[in-house]
Design a protein around this motif. Structure first.
Motif, PDB file in Angstrom:
ATOM      1  N   PHE A   1     -28.122  36.550  11.175  1.00 15.12           N
ATOM      2  CA  PHE A   1     -27.211  35.944  12.123  1.00 15.12           C
ATOM      3  C   PHE A   1     -26.696  34.625  11.584  1.00 15.12           C
ATOM      4  O   PHE A   1     -27.456  33.795  11.098  1.00 15.12           O
TER       5      PHE A   1
ATOM      6  N   VAL B   1     -24.450  39.607  11.470  1.00 14.16           N
ATOM      7  CA  VAL B   1     -23.753  39.217  12.697  1.00 14.16           C
ATOM      8  C   VAL B   1     -23.171  37.829  12.454  1.00 14.16           C
ATOM      9  O   VAL B   1     -23.916  36.864  12.277  1.00 14.16           O
TER      10      VAL B   1
ATOM     11  N   LEU C   1     -38.423  53.019  14.113  1.00 11.09           N
ATOM     12  CA  LEU C   1     -37.015  52.913  13.737  1.00 11.09           C
ATOM     13  C   LEU C   1     -36.411  54.293  13.524  1.00 11.09           C
ATOM     14  O   LEU C   1     -35.285  54.570  13.917  1.00 11.09           O
TER      15      LEU C   1
ATOM     16  N   HIS D   1     -33.982  38.305  10.073  1.00 12.76           N
ATOM     17  CA  HIS D   1     -35.133  39.066  10.553  1.00 12.76           C
ATOM     18  C   HIS D   1     -35.171  40.397   9.826  1.00 12.76           C
ATOM     19  O   HIS D   1     -34.130  40.997   9.604  1.00 12.76           O
TER      20      HIS D   1
ATOM     21  N   GLN E   1     -13.805  37.384  11.131  1.00  9.31           N
ATOM     22  CA  GLN E   1     -15.228  37.623  11.375  1.00  9.31           C
ATOM     23  C   GLN E   1     -15.751  38.821  10.571  1.00  9.31           C
ATOM     24  O   GLN E   1     -16.808  38.764   9.953  1.00  9.31           O
TER      25      GLN E   1
ATOM     26  N   HIS F   1     -26.432  44.351  18.871  1.00  4.97           N
ATOM     27  CA  HIS F   1     -26.134  45.392  17.883  1.00  4.97           C
ATOM     28  C   HIS F   1     -27.226  46.437  17.942  1.00  4.97           C
ATOM     29  O   HIS F   1     -28.393  46.103  18.098  1.00  4.97           O
TER      30      HIS F   1
ATOM     31  N   PHE G   1     -32.930  50.783  16.698  1.00  2.00           N
ATOM     32  CA  PHE G   1     -33.246  49.435  17.181  1.00  2.00           C
ATOM     33  C   PHE G   1     -32.051  48.811  17.891  1.00  2.00           C
ATOM     34  O   PHE G   1     -30.907  49.233  17.729  1.00  2.00           O
TER      35      PHE G   1
ATOM     36  N   VAL H   1     -24.005  30.801  23.260  1.00  2.00           N
ATOM     37  CA  VAL H   1     -23.361  31.826  22.424  1.00  2.00           C
ATOM     38  C   VAL H   1     -24.103  33.147  22.623  1.00  2.00           C
ATOM     39  O   VAL H   1     -25.331  33.180  22.634  1.00  2.00           O
TER      40      VAL H   1
ATOM     41  N   MET I   1     -31.177  48.794   5.455  1.00  2.00           N
ATOM     42  CA  MET I   1     -29.956  48.631   6.234  1.00  2.00           C
ATOM     43  C   MET I   1     -29.733  47.131   6.432  1.00  2.00           C
ATOM     44  O   MET I   1     -30.674  46.397   6.747  1.00  2.00           O
TER      45      MET I   1
ATOM     46  N   ARG J   1     -28.509  50.335  16.128  1.00  2.00           N
ATOM     47  CA  ARG J   1     -28.305  51.380  15.114  1.00  2.00           C
ATOM     48  C   ARG J   1     -29.338  52.485  15.320  1.00  2.00           C
ATOM     49  O   ARG J   1     -30.445  52.240  15.799  1.00  2.00           O
TER      50      ARG J   1
ATOM     51  N   ILE K   1     -20.594  34.978  14.014  1.00  2.00           N
ATOM     52  CA  ILE K   1     -19.771  34.589  15.159  1.00  2.00           C
ATOM     53  C   ILE K   1     -19.181  33.208  14.900  1.00  2.00           C
ATOM     54  O   ILE K   1     -19.668  32.458  14.062  1.00  2.00           O
TER      55      ILE K   1
ATOM     56  N   VAL L   1     -33.349  37.543  18.999  1.00  2.00           N
ATOM     57  CA  VAL L   1     -33.269  36.301  18.220  1.00  2.00           C
ATOM     58  C   VAL L   1     -32.696  35.233  19.148  1.00  2.00           C
ATOM     59  O   VAL L   1     -31.547  35.340  19.575  1.00  2.00           O
TER      60      VAL L   1
ATOM     61  N   VAL M   1     -24.839  27.352  12.469  1.00  2.00           N
ATOM     62  CA  VAL M   1     -26.162  27.804  12.908  1.00  2.00           C
ATOM     63  C   VAL M   1     -26.598  28.971  12.017  1.00  2.00           C
ATOM     64  O   VAL M   1     -25.805  29.860  11.740  1.00  2.00           O
TER      65      VAL M   1
ATOM     66  N   PHE N   1     -28.804  38.686  19.830  1.00  2.00           N
ATOM     67  CA  PHE N   1     -28.770  37.284  19.438  1.00  2.00           C
ATOM     68  C   PHE N   1     -28.253  36.424  20.585  1.00  2.00           C
ATOM     69  O   PHE N   1     -27.245  36.745  21.227  1.00  2.00           O
TER      70      PHE N   1
ATOM     71  N   PHE O   1     -34.805  47.388   7.871  1.00  2.00           N
ATOM     72  CA  PHE O   1     -33.524  46.683   7.966  1.00  2.00           C
ATOM     73  C   PHE O   1     -33.720  45.180   7.859  1.00  2.00           C
ATOM     74  O   PHE O   1     -34.802  44.650   8.069  1.00  2.00           O
TER      75      PHE O   1
ATOM     76  N   GLU P   1     -30.084  32.981  10.408  1.00  2.00           N
ATOM     77  CA  GLU P   1     -31.334  33.491  10.969  1.00  2.00           C
ATOM     78  C   GLU P   1     -31.546  34.886  10.391  1.00  2.00           C
ATOM     79  O   GLU P   1     -30.684  35.761  10.558  1.00  2.00           O
TER      80      GLU P   1
ATOM     81  N   VAL Q   1     -27.679  44.307   8.511  1.00  2.00           N
ATOM     82  CA  VAL Q   1     -26.931  44.152   9.753  1.00  2.00           C
ATOM     83  C   VAL Q   1     -26.513  42.695   9.887  1.00  2.00           C
ATOM     84  O   VAL Q   1     -27.257  41.864  10.405  1.00  2.00           O
TER      85      VAL Q   1
ATOM     86  N   ILE R   1     -32.009  31.167  19.507  1.00  2.00           N
ATOM     87  CA  ILE R   1     -32.038  29.865  18.826  1.00  2.00           C
ATOM     88  C   ILE R   1     -31.468  28.790  19.749  1.00  2.00           C
ATOM     89  O   ILE R   1     -30.779  29.095  20.733  1.00  2.00           O
TER      90      ILE R   1
ATOM     91  N   GLU S   1     -25.066  38.519  21.652  1.00  2.00           N
ATOM     92  CA  GLU S   1     -24.495  39.467  20.692  1.00  2.00           C
ATOM     93  C   GLU S   1     -25.493  40.617  20.547  1.00  2.00           C
ATOM     94  O   GLU S   1     -26.653  40.394  20.185  1.00  2.00           O
TER      95      GLU S   1
ATOM     96  N   VAL T   1     -35.254  43.685  18.925  1.00  2.00           N
ATOM     97  CA  VAL T   1     -35.386  42.519  18.051  1.00  2.00           C
ATOM     98  C   VAL T   1     -34.575  41.368  18.647  1.00  2.00           C
ATOM     99  O   VAL T   1     -33.371  41.252  18.405  1.00  2.00           O
TER     100      VAL T   1
END
Lengths: 557, 557
Positions: A475, A553, B466, A492, A525, B492, B471, B487, A549, B494, A555, B553, A487, B475, A471, A490, A551, B555, B490, B551
């Motif tokens: 972000f 995100v 996976l 991954h 969003q 997620h 996963f 922030v 996959m 799957r 915001i 993230v 921002v 964030f 995947f 990002e 994914v 920042i 977040e 995973v």
């Protein structure tokens, strides 16, 4: 898959039969009998997942059609103690703990041990061959059958609608170790009375001829032990009491001690010995620790892992992760079947053992295994002695059900009275005739960690994509009014073929695409996420020809 | 795995032999011969991935040990046209396009068709049985062998160090369709001369007896066709010219037309017919479109997909995704082996076909397949006629190599001259003696989409996690000085068993853990990510007993 059609309400005096598992698959056997508002269940087993069901621990029958009717269940008859017939009992009893369980002494002992691990103390009632029990409208009569575990029973079910015989798993070894043969006299008597529906184990229906006697295996194992100058390890199923009996006898003949290795092997053989199903020759069985301290040529380890299961004893020995080590002069006997789908795992174990220098004996190279199921020739005997009015093969994939049905037709059962159904097929028996009354929707119920029935096909599809493609998660925080990225992005990625530096390419593309979307009036969003998904998906598809996959995100900054 | 030991520099007059693939596995066959600074390569094939290598398309031999020496390669001898012997040629020629390829007419035609898809036009040199070619220090002589594809060759290699015979894949069908037998007269002559090293196909070395003649299959296929009142579909390997020949002949006998279905089948049979390896009876072969318009009882479709491959013709027919439909009155013949690991897929296809009402004939129910490899009995003949000084079995898993080695010992080859090696084992031949000179490191080289060798075991481990666990990505944007979350989090997930609402629980825990970390002086992004990973990992492990990939993230806000 047949279209789903709800059956009509059940008329008085009609017996309804519907499987919740075990048809179209080998495993999770469970059949429901219904009459006059009451339900009788035969078996409640688990199915083991295939490679396209990653991460799944077990698959249960779909209790859906009876979930709201558990108060109507008069009992669960367990035909024998194999996982594919008893393994789902804890999950059923979690819904209602006081549903009575009926089965033979060994079967119930194995179920109780399993339920103990789930901290459930069940209501049980021990039966044996020849017993009859009235359970609501169902008069049950138990008939001895021979299988690869002792104390297996078929069950005859009499109601005002007619007589059913449900075999459970069985074969017709005429020289079984415990002299307990499948009771063809009882079959003959029931046949004379008139069997209206015969639910029969079809697992080996496409195997021509007759299953060889278990008794032929003992001498082979004894010879292999006699020829071995080092350690002997025998791997088999942890419930195969007769196979273990032969190993004990062969060890005794050769002056060796036997130690059971592996939690389920130790537990089950303890139960079997305590209840008298396993005859331990004087002093032959010793604890694993004792055996480890003995000269190798005096020891047989009896273990699990014959299917190459990565966590079982045998795989751990191969990987050097077990206290027991094998090498030159040692022999490992795989005294078991090779269940389809396990080939790679089993051959990995065999290669590994041979690389350690051990000799490996398996059913491909010597007669160290016979099946527990009746082959085509045996089924013909059954059909001819029973002369059933209607035949419903169970316990098999479609090809097995079809073969068992065809054999019935060969013995004179009318083609339209030999059924090939699937899970959820609803059959009604009335006036000696079985008819298809409907088709219930039956799903796969996955046990996954501590969750039951919470993952579904969509999750498994996600997992397959993750497995094959990995995947990419992206972000971004942005100003929704403009699509301006504040921002990020990002990025991954995991399970993916490329270095992270490859994403340097795509970051500006994402920023640009989002700004364009903002200009075009996107404010939402979810829509911004779609922009990210499309941008990255198109890039990865054309640039690296992959479909991971994605994914996104997004915001609001 | 043997420890890696770099071999000593090669002395003049010594022949060095090292496999880069094909030992310990069935596939990616490639062996390098080295003398006087020059390299001769025999075969360059691919290996197909197993279920623990998800998403991998192909596995290549490890070119690592010769990557910097491609200028020294005097040629690549291709023994026959199967994928596991030619499939990696495009990847080798990508590194250096002008390495000469030697092989028989059919072999080179198949390689060239494959290379065309990669837009590579190779330097080729056609050889046939009896030919000799001097390639640097290597005098090669080609010997006819019989296999499941026509025009297969063994290669004898003479150098000042001695004589080697390398069989490629072979069997010893004494009544082959094309009357081209494995040339035992040549084997005898080479034996008289003195074979110093015999590299021999071990794939069927653990199969007792003799492989049955291909010729026995034709009448069976003809009978099946004769008994079928509807359509016949035969599925086999797309390179099995002799099997297809028998289908053509059987169809002709029964007054049916044959259409080839599937890209590789159409391409390969076109080549085979053009070159005269496939004898098409007058007017028997018609295009698929034509056949589709004909009465079903006049047609045989010859297709791929005998291994249950999901994208091949047969699976697509079963899933209703193909123009060809099968049903009642139709017969499908699987005229092929069942390669270990493919059982579930093949049985899914068989069940599906039977559910459509078709009759299915496979090697378990009729003699519609024989192997292409020499069984134990044939290998004994070879050893006895050659009397090789040293034996190095190739083309097999450990169990096969071991069995082939043991058979050599049984015929009188000294135990210490019968080797069982692995990929990267370096053997030196000098004075009629083969010795182990070292062990090179050989990895799996994965082709994955358009990437070659970029994914590694770590990626595959990620993919397996996976697949089994899914996963969770988290964030967070925070103030690094305080750990205060600005922030997020977040979250997620799957491929994971739970509803998103379950994460309501964990968000405040993450915020708290980050703030605490900030108080304790954490300032670094990586450390904050570890805090998130630990917090979520512990929660998911105890709360839901799962171990998904986590995973995080983090920042700076």
């Amino acid at each position: 898959m047949t279209a789903i059609t709800q059956p009509a309400p059940l008329a008085a005096g009609t017996l309804r039969i519907f499987p919740l598992g075990g048809l179209g698959e080998v495993g999770r056997n469970m059949t429901v009998y219904e009459q006059d508002g009451k339900l009788l269940i035969v078996d409640c087993g688990v199915l083991f997942p295939e490679e396209h069901q990653p991460g799944v621990d077990l698959i249960l029958p779909d209790f859906g059609p009876i979930r709201d009717r558990l108060d109507d269940v008069v009992g669960v008859v367990l035909t024998h103690g194999h996982e594919d017939h008893i393994g789902a009992v804890p999950y059923l009893l979690r819904l209602k703990a006081d549903i009575p369980l009926l089965g033979s002494k060994l079967t119930l002992a194995l179920v109780e041990a399993k339920l103990k691990e789930h901290r459930i103390k069940p209501y049980t009632h021990t039966v044996r061959e020849g017993d009859t029990e009235q359970l609501g409208p169902f008069e049950t009569e138990f008939v001895a059958v021979n299988h690869s575990i002792p104390d297996a029973l078929a069950v005859a079910i009499r109601t005002s609608a007619g007589l059913v015989l449900h075999t459970g798993d069985f074969k017709m070894d005429q020289l079984p170790l415990d002299d307990r043969i499948t009771d063809l006299r009882a079959f003959a008597r029931l046949g004379e009375e008139g069997v209206d529906a015969f639910l029969v184990d079809s697992t080996n229906a496409d195997v021509p001829g007759f299953t060889a006697p278990e008794r032929e295996i003992g001498p082979v194992i004894s010879q292999v032990i006699a020829k071995t100058t080092g350690l002997v390890v025998v791997a088999s199923f942890s419930s195969h009491v007769h196979r273990v009996q032969q190993v004990l006898d062969a060890a005794a003949e050769n002056g060796r001690k036997v130690a059971f290795v592996g939690r389920s092997m130790v537990r089950n053989m303890g139960i079997a010995a305590d209840l008298g199903y396993l005859q331990v020759p004087d002093g032959v069985v010793v604890p694993q620790k004792t055996a480890e301290g003995m000269p190798r040529e005096q020891v047989v380890f009896m273990s699990t892992g014959s299917q190459g299961e990565p966590m079982a004893v045998l795989s751990r020995i191969v990987n050097g992760e077990h206290r027991i080590e094998v090498g030159e002069d040692d022999t490992v006997i795989l005294a078991s079947s090779l269940i389809p789908g396990n080939e790679n795992a089993v051959f990995r174990v065999i290669n590994g053992l041979m690389q350690l220098g051990a000799k490996v004996v398996h059913k491909g190279s010597a007669k160290v295994h016979v099946s527990g199921h009746a082959s085509a020739g045996e089924l013909l005997y059954c059909y001819n002695i029973l002369r059933p009015a209607n035949v419903i093969p169970v316990h098999g994939e479609y090809r097995h059900l079809h073969a068992a049905s065809q054999l019935a037709i060969d013995t004179g059962v009318p083609r339209e009275r030999a059924f090939v159904g699937e899970n959820g097929t609803v059959w009604d028996l009335r006036d000696h005739r079985v008819t298809v009354a409907g088709q219930l929707e039956i799903g796969f119920v996955y046990v996954d960690g501590s969750s039951v029935g919470r993952i579904d096909e969509a999750d498994l599809k996600d997992r397959r994509i993750l497995a094959e493609e990995g995947f990419i998660s992206i972000f971004v925080a942005l100003e929704p009014q403009t699509g301006k990225v504040i921002v990020g992005p990002e990025i991954h990625a995991r399970g993916f073929a490329e270095e992270d530096s490859i994403f340097d390419d795509i970051r500006p593309k994402i920023v640009k695409a989002l700004a364009e979307a903002g200009e075009q009036g996107v404010r939402d969003q979810h829509q911004y996420q779609q922009v990210v998904r499309r941008t990255v998906g198109r890039w990865v598809g054309t640039r690296i020809r992959r479909r991971p996959m994605i994914v996104p995100v997004v915001i609001e900054a």
